[in-house]
Design a protein around this motif. Structure first.
Motif, PDB file in Angstrom:
ATOM      1  N   LEU A 282       0.852  -1.181   0.000  1.00 44.51           N
ATOM      2  CA  LEU A 282       0.000   0.000   0.000  1.00 44.51           C
ATOM      3  C   LEU A 282       0.893   1.238   0.000  1.00 44.51           C
ATOM      4  O   LEU A 282       1.746   1.408   0.877  1.00 44.51           O
ATOM      5  N   VAL A 283       0.693   2.097  -0.981  1.00 40.95           N
ATOM      6  CA  VAL A 283       1.490   3.322  -1.095  1.00 40.95           C
ATOM      7  C   VAL A 283       0.592   4.515  -0.763  1.00 40.95           C
ATOM      8  O   VAL A 283      -0.450   4.704  -1.398  1.00 40.95           O
ATOM      9  N   VAL A 284       1.010   5.299   0.243  1.00 37.71           N
ATOM     10  CA  VAL A 284       0.216   6.453   0.694  1.00 37.71           C
ATOM     11  C   VAL A 284       1.028   7.732   0.506  1.00 37.71           C
ATOM     12  O   VAL A 284       2.189   7.815   0.936  1.00 37.71           O
ATOM     13  N   THR A 285       0.398   8.711  -0.122  1.00 33.47           N
ATOM     14  CA  THR A 285       1.007  10.035  -0.276  1.00 33.47           C
ATOM     15  C   THR A 285       0.105  11.048   0.422  1.00 33.47           C
ATOM     16  O   THR A 285      -1.031  11.265  -0.014  1.00 33.47           O
ATOM     17  N   PRO A 286       0.540  11.650   1.527  1.00 32.26           N
ATOM     18  CA  PRO A 286      -0.300  12.634   2.229  1.00 32.26           C
ATOM     19  C   PRO A 286      -0.730  13.772   1.304  1.00 32.26           C
ATOM     20  O   PRO A 286      -0.082  14.044   0.290  1.00 32.26           O
ATOM     21  N   PRO A 287      -1.845  14.434   1.640  1.00 36.53           N
ATOM     22  CA  PRO A 287      -2.359  15.519   0.795  1.00 36.53           C
ATOM     23  C   PRO A 287      -1.310  16.601   0.534  1.00 36.53           C
ATOM     24  O   PRO A 287      -0.545  16.979   1.423  1.00 36.53           O
ATOM     25  N   ASN A 288      -1.263  17.078  -0.699  1.00 32.96           N
ATOM     26  CA  ASN A 288      -0.379  18.171  -1.119  1.00 32.96           C
ATOM     27  C   ASN A 288       1.098  17.839  -0.945  1.00 32.96           C
ATOM     28  O   ASN A 288       1.934  18.733  -0.803  1.00 32.96           O
ATOM     29  N   GLU A 289       1.415  16.544  -0.958  1.00 25.32           N
ATOM     30  CA  GLU A 289       2.795  16.103  -0.859  1.00 25.32           C
ATOM     31  C   GLU A 289       3.142  15.234  -2.064  1.00 25.32           C
ATOM     32  O   GLU A 289       2.270  14.698  -2.750  1.00 25.32           O
ATOM     33  N   THR A 290       4.432  15.090  -2.334  1.00 23.04           N
ATOM     34  CA  THR A 290       4.892  14.222  -3.413  1.00 23.04           C
ATOM     35  C   THR A 290       5.677  13.033  -2.864  1.00 23.04           C
ATOM     36  O   THR A 290       5.918  12.073  -3.592  1.00 23.04           O
ATOM     37  N   LYS A 291       6.066  13.097  -1.616  1.00 24.58           N
ATOM     38  CA  LYS A 291       6.806  12.006  -0.999  1.00 24.58           C
ATOM     39  C   LYS A 291       5.832  10.976  -0.448  1.00 24.58           C
ATOM     40  O   LYS A 291       4.896  11.316   0.279  1.00 24.58           O
ATOM     41  N   SER A 292       6.052   9.719  -0.779  1.00 28.90           N
ATOM     42  CA  SER A 292       5.130   8.649  -0.402  1.00 28.90           C
ATOM     43  C   SER A 292       5.731   7.736   0.653  1.00 28.90           C
ATOM     44  O   SER A 292       6.947   7.706   0.870  1.00 28.90           O
ATOM     45  N   VAL A 293       4.846   6.973   1.276  1.00 27.28           N
ATOM     46  CA  VAL A 293       5.230   5.961   2.260  1.00 27.28           C
ATOM     47  C   VAL A 293       4.638   4.630   1.804  1.00 27.28           C
ATOM     48  O   VAL A 293       3.454   4.555   1.468  1.00 27.28           O
ATOM     49  N   THR A 294       5.437   3.582   1.781  1.00 24.43           N
ATOM     50  CA  THR A 294       4.958   2.258   1.380  1.00 24.43           C
ATOM     51  C   THR A 294       4.781   1.390   2.624  1.00 24.43           C
ATOM     52  O   THR A 294       5.688   1.264   3.445  1.00 24.43           O
ATOM     53  N   LEU A 295       3.587   0.815   2.746  1.00 20.36           N
ATOM     54  CA  LEU A 295       3.231   0.009   3.912  1.00 20.36           C
ATOM     55  C   LEU A 295       2.867  -1.406   3.480  1.00 20.36           C
ATOM     56  O   LEU A 295       2.523  -1.664   2.324  1.00 20.36           O
ATOM     57  N   ALA A 296       2.936  -2.300   4.434  1.00 19.22           N
ATOM     58  CA  ALA A 296       2.414  -3.655   4.202  1.00 19.22           C
ATOM     59  C   ALA A 296       0.885  -3.566   4.101  1.00 19.22           C
ATOM     60  O   ALA A 296       0.263  -2.770   4.801  1.00 19.22           O
ATOM     61  N   TRP A 297       0.321  -4.371   3.242  1.00 18.09           N
ATOM     62  CA  TRP A 297      -1.136  -4.357   3.050  1.00 18.09           C
ATOM     63  C   TRP A 297      -1.800  -5.176   4.167  1.00 18.09           C
ATOM     64  O   TRP A 297      -1.518  -6.368   4.319  1.00 18.09           O
ATOM     65  N   PRO A 298      -2.689  -4.533   4.990  1.00 15.58           N
ATOM     66  CA  PRO A 298      -3.261  -5.252   6.130  1.00 15.58           C
ATOM     67  C   PRO A 298      -4.605  -5.931   5.838  1.00 15.58           C
ATOM     68  O   PRO A 298      -5.154  -6.622   6.711  1.00 15.58           O
ATOM     69  N   GLY A 299      -5.162  -5.708   4.636  1.00 16.15           N
ATOM     70  CA  GLY A 299      -6.490  -6.246   4.329  1.00 16.15           C
ATOM     71  C   GLY A 299      -6.436  -7.638   3.702  1.00 16.15           C
ATOM     72  O   GLY A 299      -5.438  -8.362   3.806  1.00 16.15           O
ATOM     73  N   ASN A 300      -7.544  -7.960   3.040  1.00 15.72           N
ATOM     74  CA  ASN A 300      -7.619  -9.227   2.307  1.00 15.72           C
ATOM     75  C   ASN A 300      -6.481  -9.280   1.300  1.00 15.72           C
ATOM     76  O   ASN A 300      -6.181  -8.286   0.645  1.00 15.72           O
ATOM     77  N   GLY A 301      -5.878 -10.453   1.138  1.00 22.55           N
ATOM     78  CA  GLY A 301      -4.658 -10.557   0.345  1.00 22.55           C
ATOM     79  C   GLY A 301      -4.824 -10.408  -1.149  1.00 22.55           C
ATOM     80  O   GLY A 301      -3.816 -10.258  -1.853  1.00 22.55           O
ATOM     81  N   SER A 302      -6.078 -10.429  -1.655  1.00 19.72           N
ATOM     82  CA  SER A 302      -6.237 -10.357  -3.110  1.00 19.72           C
ATOM     83  C   SER A 302      -7.542  -9.697  -3.496  1.00 19.72           C
ATOM     84  O   SER A 302      -8.483  -9.601  -2.699  1.00 19.72           O
TER      85      SER A 302
END
Length: 231
Positions: free
Chosen positions: A187-207
């Motif tokens: 899961l890749v999250v980019t906060p509002p009005n930002e260009t730098k992202s954070v990549t996280l492990a996906w915590p939901g259903n695997g597919s």
């Protein structure tokens, strides 16, 4: 008789001298009076310095203006001081990726039609910041990257206090086909009005369902605050 005449003449001369001395003293006293009168007149005119018409009043008025200018100048700082005083506190800056701790957890509740992940943004910058709108959300899969579609209306800018958190949701279709489907790897999250992202492990259903291609998968993201907030 000659002795008496001399004595009388001496007395007359002495008396004349005494009278002349007295007259001189009176004249001196009379001459000193105008000087005293002039001093008194000068003293009586001194209060005019407090008035607006005399030159003394003008000088005093100028002195007050000068003191006021000095007080409002470099000592107080004025607007150029950056508004550090309590009366002109600076507005919080926007929240940045570097100042936020981004985490995600499974938000699925049994019986829901779709899966849900709650993304939490915690302000760890050391100062309050402002956040609003939508974060950018991408799902990394074995078939490519899926960008979430925005859903809902963004709220007003929110002041996120230091140490507090605010959430938003990500929803996605559940894979109930029994097959492997499209596997989610991150899961890749980019906060509002930002260009730098954070990549996280996906915590939901695997597919995701295999029938949902990366271009057609209905992955949705809600606005900041849409999954509750920790104020």
């Amino acid at each position: 008789m000659r002795v008496h005449k001399l004595t009388f003449a001496a007395l007359v001369v002495a008396a004349g001298l005494s009278l002349t001395a007295c007259q001189n003293d009176d004249d001196g006293a009379g001459q000193s009076d105008p000087s005293a009168g002039s001093t008194a007149s000068s003293a009586s005119s001194a209060p005019s310095s407090d008035g607006g018409s005399g030159s003394g009043g003008s000088d005093q008025s100028d002195g007050k203006a000068s003191a006021g200018t000095s007080s409002a100048g470099s000592d107080s700082g004025g607007p150029s001081s950056g508004g550090s005083g309590s009366g002109s506190a600076a507005k919080p800056a926007k929240c940045t990726t570097d100042g936020l701790e981004v985490t995600a957890k499974n938000g699925f509740i049994e019986g829901d039609r779709d899966g849900s992940v709650v993304v939490q943004l915690t302000n760890g910058s050391g100062a309050d910041c402002v956040i609003s709108g939508f974060a950018g959300v991408d799902l990394k899969t074995n078939s490519g990257t899926i960008s979430a579609t925005r859903k809902g209306e963004p709220g007003d800018p929110y002041v996120l206090k230091n140490g507090k958190e605010i959430d938003f949701y990500v929803s996605y279709p559940l894979n109930e086909s029994g097959g492997s489907g499209v596997r989610i790897t991150g899961l890749v999250v980019t906060p509002p009005n930002e260009t730098k992202s954070v990549t996280l492990a996906w915590p939901g259903n695997g597919s995701l369902p295999a029938s949902d291609s990366p271009d057609g998968a209905q992955v949705l993201v809600g606005p900041i605050g849409s999954a509750g907030q920790g104020g």
